[in-house]
Design a protein around this motif. Structure first.
Motif, PDB file in Angstrom:
ATOM      1  N   ARG A  48     -68.814 -48.668  39.436  1.00  0.00           N
ATOM      2  CA  ARG A  48     -70.180 -48.164  39.221  1.00  0.00           C
ATOM      3  C   ARG A  48     -70.266 -46.648  39.374  1.00  0.00           C
ATOM      4  O   ARG A  48     -71.082 -46.000  38.747  1.00  0.00           O
ATOM      5  N   SER A  49     -69.428 -46.091  40.252  1.00  0.00           N
ATOM      6  CA  SER A  49     -69.466 -44.652  40.516  1.00  0.00           C
ATOM      7  C   SER A  49     -68.518 -43.856  39.635  1.00  0.00           C
ATOM      8  O   SER A  49     -68.522 -42.626  39.689  1.00  0.00           O
ATOM      9  N   GLY A  50     -67.670 -44.530  38.864  1.00  0.00           N
ATOM     10  CA  GLY A  50     -66.703 -43.846  38.026  1.00  0.00           C
ATOM     11  C   GLY A  50     -65.628 -43.131  38.825  1.00  0.00           C
ATOM     12  O   GLY A  50     -65.176 -42.047  38.468  1.00  0.00           O
ATOM     13  N   ILE A  51     -65.190 -43.751  39.913  1.00  0.00           N
ATOM     14  CA  ILE A  51     -64.220 -43.155  40.832  1.00  0.00           C
ATOM     15  C   ILE A  51     -62.797 -43.389  40.313  1.00  0.00           C
ATOM     16  O   ILE A  51     -62.484 -44.464  39.815  1.00  0.00           O
ATOM     17  N   PRO A  52     -61.903 -42.395  40.442  1.00  0.00           N
ATOM     18  CA  PRO A  52     -60.509 -42.573  40.019  1.00  0.00           C
ATOM     19  C   PRO A  52     -59.790 -43.672  40.805  1.00  0.00           C
ATOM     20  O   PRO A  52     -60.141 -43.970  41.945  1.00  0.00           O
ATOM     21  N   VAL A  53     -58.765 -44.245  40.189  1.00  0.00           N
ATOM     22  CA  VAL A  53     -58.005 -45.335  40.788  1.00  0.00           C
ATOM     23  C   VAL A  53     -57.362 -44.911  42.112  1.00  0.00           C
ATOM     24  O   VAL A  53     -57.280 -45.713  43.048  1.00  0.00           O
ATOM     25  N   SER A  54     -56.928 -43.664  42.238  1.00  0.00           N
ATOM     26  CA  SER A  54     -56.300 -43.217  43.482  1.00  0.00           C
ATOM     27  C   SER A  54     -57.262 -43.348  44.666  1.00  0.00           C
ATOM     28  O   SER A  54     -56.843 -43.643  45.784  1.00  0.00           O
ATOM     29  N   TYR A  55     -58.545 -43.154  44.435  1.00  0.00           N
ATOM     30  CA  TYR A  55     -59.530 -43.315  45.500  1.00  0.00           C
ATOM     31  C   TYR A  55     -59.651 -44.782  45.905  1.00  0.00           C
ATOM     32  O   TYR A  55     -59.887 -45.086  47.067  1.00  0.00           O
ATOM     33  N   ILE A  56     -59.501 -45.675  44.943  1.00  0.00           N
ATOM     34  CA  ILE A  56     -59.590 -47.106  45.241  1.00  0.00           C
ATOM     35  C   ILE A  56     -58.452 -47.511  46.168  1.00  0.00           C
ATOM     36  O   ILE A  56     -58.666 -48.220  47.153  1.00  0.00           O
ATOM     37  N   LYS A  57     -57.248 -47.051  45.885  1.00  0.00           N
ATOM     38  CA  LYS A  57     -56.095 -47.377  46.731  1.00  0.00           C
ATOM     39  C   LYS A  57     -56.288 -46.821  48.143  1.00  0.00           C
ATOM     40  O   LYS A  57     -55.971 -47.480  49.125  1.00  0.00           O
ATOM     41  N   GLU A  58     -56.812 -45.600  48.253  1.00  0.00           N
ATOM     42  CA  GLU A  58     -57.082 -45.023  49.576  1.00  0.00           C
ATOM     43  C   GLU A  58     -58.163 -45.810  50.303  1.00  0.00           C
ATOM     44  O   GLU A  58     -58.074 -46.029  51.507  1.00  0.00           O
ATOM     45  N   ALA A  59     -59.196 -46.235  49.574  1.00  0.00           N
ATOM     46  CA  ALA A  59     -60.265 -47.022  50.188  1.00  0.00           C
ATOM     47  C   ALA A  59     -59.734 -48.361  50.688  1.00  0.00           C
ATOM     48  O   ALA A  59     -60.116 -48.823  51.770  1.00  0.00           O
ATOM     49  N   GLU A  60     -58.847 -48.976  49.930  1.00  0.00           N
ATOM     50  CA  GLU A  60     -58.246 -50.239  50.373  1.00  0.00           C
ATOM     51  C   GLU A  60     -57.422 -50.031  51.643  1.00  0.00           C
ATOM     52  O   GLU A  60     -57.448 -50.868  52.544  1.00  0.00           O
ATOM     53  N   MET A  61     -56.709 -48.910  51.719  1.00  0.00           N
ATOM     54  CA  MET A  61     -55.940 -48.611  52.921  1.00  0.00           C
ATOM     55  C   MET A  61     -56.877 -48.354  54.104  1.00  0.00           C
ATOM     56  O   MET A  61     -56.609 -48.786  55.224  1.00  0.00           O
ATOM     57  N   LEU A  62     -58.001 -47.685  53.860  1.00  0.00           N
ATOM     58  CA  LEU A  62     -58.985 -47.453  54.915  1.00  0.00           C
ATOM     59  C   LEU A  62     -59.562 -48.777  55.415  1.00  0.00           C
ATOM     60  O   LEU A  62     -59.753 -48.964  56.613  1.00  0.00           O
ATOM     61  N   LEU A  63     -59.802 -49.705  54.517  1.00  0.00           N
ATOM     62  CA  LEU A  63     -60.264 -51.045  54.895  1.00  0.00           C
ATOM     63  C   LEU A  63     -59.236 -51.714  55.806  1.00  0.00           C
ATOM     64  O   LEU A  63     -59.589 -52.242  56.865  1.00  0.00           O
ATOM     65  N   PRO A  83     -66.726 -45.781  47.608  1.00  0.00           N
ATOM     66  CA  PRO A  83     -65.765 -46.831  47.986  1.00  0.00           C
ATOM     67  C   PRO A  83     -65.278 -46.744  49.431  1.00  0.00           C
ATOM     68  O   PRO A  83     -64.963 -47.762  50.028  1.00  0.00           O
ATOM     69  N   TYR A  84     -65.240 -45.542  50.006  1.00  0.00           N
ATOM     70  CA  TYR A  84     -64.805 -45.416  51.398  1.00  0.00           C
ATOM     71  C   TYR A  84     -65.821 -46.052  52.338  1.00  0.00           C
ATOM     72  O   TYR A  84     -65.465 -46.734  53.289  1.00  0.00           O
ATOM     73  N   ARG A  85     -67.077 -45.827  52.070  1.00  0.00           N
ATOM     74  CA  ARG A  85     -68.131 -46.443  52.878  1.00  0.00           C
ATOM     75  C   ARG A  85     -68.093 -47.968  52.706  1.00  0.00           C
ATOM     76  O   ARG A  85     -68.222 -48.719  53.665  1.00  0.00           O
ATOM     77  N   SER A  86     -67.887 -48.421  51.469  1.00  0.00           N
ATOM     78  CA  SER A  86     -67.767 -49.863  51.209  1.00  0.00           C
ATOM     79  C   SER A  86     -66.575 -50.453  51.956  1.00  0.00           C
ATOM     80  O   SER A  86     -66.644 -51.574  52.448  1.00  0.00           O
ATOM     81  N   ALA A  87     -65.478 -49.695  52.020  1.00  0.00           N
ATOM     82  CA  ALA A  87     -64.281 -50.169  52.717  1.00  0.00           C
ATOM     83  C   ALA A  87     -64.566 -50.387  54.191  1.00  0.00           C
ATOM     84  O   ALA A  87     -64.169 -51.409  54.764  1.00  0.00           O
TER      85      ALA A  87
END
Length: 179
Positions: A48-63, A83-87
């Motif tokens: 929804r935010s148009g965030i790059p894939v690298s941010y998704i991987k970092e957010a998953e690691m933060l989770l 995504p970081y807040r969601s994580a």
């Protein structure tokens, strides 16, 4: 040679501290086919935010990091990506997330980007037992300064990121890894 060390440490090879090894295997490198329920929340908010894939991987690691340490309170800069807040909320839906620098000292997880939290503030917060730091886009030389100030614990780092865990019962160690 440094790349080879990062590659090895990222997979647990040469990581002699049992705690650091478990941290690498449980947070940094997750076994194939294993996922958290929160990954879907991260993907949806990133899309929804148009965030790059690298941010998704970092957010998953933060989770995984927040879930591993069962974090109840976290500090995060107000302009952090969605995504970081969601994580963090996927790790614990009741987690108190603060953006006020003055309240960071109450949090067990300190997330920062660039120099949002000044180095002096990070150094002042560093040696509280059990405190975890996740720093993205680490300014030049900060990782070394933080490690030098760390009394006990572990630091996992690369040129742009650092995860630091203050643990009073362990000797301080640092491993260069590939996130």
């Amino acid at each position: 040679m440094e790349y080879y060390k990062r590659w090895r440490h990222s997979r647990g090879y040469g990581v002699h501290s049992p705690f650091a090894y478990d941290l690498v295997k449980s947070v940094i490198r997750i076994p194939q086919g294993y996922a958290y329920y929160g990954y879907e929340d991260i993907d949806v908010t990133a899309y929804r935010s148009g965030i790059p894939v690298s941010y998704i991987k970092e957010a998953e690691m933060l989770l995984r990091l927040a879930a591993y340490f069962d974090v109840k309170r976290a500090f995060m800069p107000p302009e952090s990506e969605v995504p970081y807040r969601s994580a963090l909320l996927a790790a614990n839906s009741r987690m108190e997330i603060t953006t006020a620098i003055g309240r960071a000292n109450r949090c067990s997880l300190i997330c920062s980007t660039d120099d949002y939290l000044p180095l002096e503030k990070l150094l002042a917060l560093l040696n509280t037992p059990g405190r975890i730091f996740a720093i993205r886009n680490t300014p030049e030389g900060w990782s070394q300064r933080l490690f030098d100030a760390l009394e006990h614990g572990v630091m996992l780092y690369d040129r742009h990121r650092a995860i630091i865990v203050s643990r009073p019962e362990m000797q301080k160690v640092a491993y260069s890894i590939k996130f």
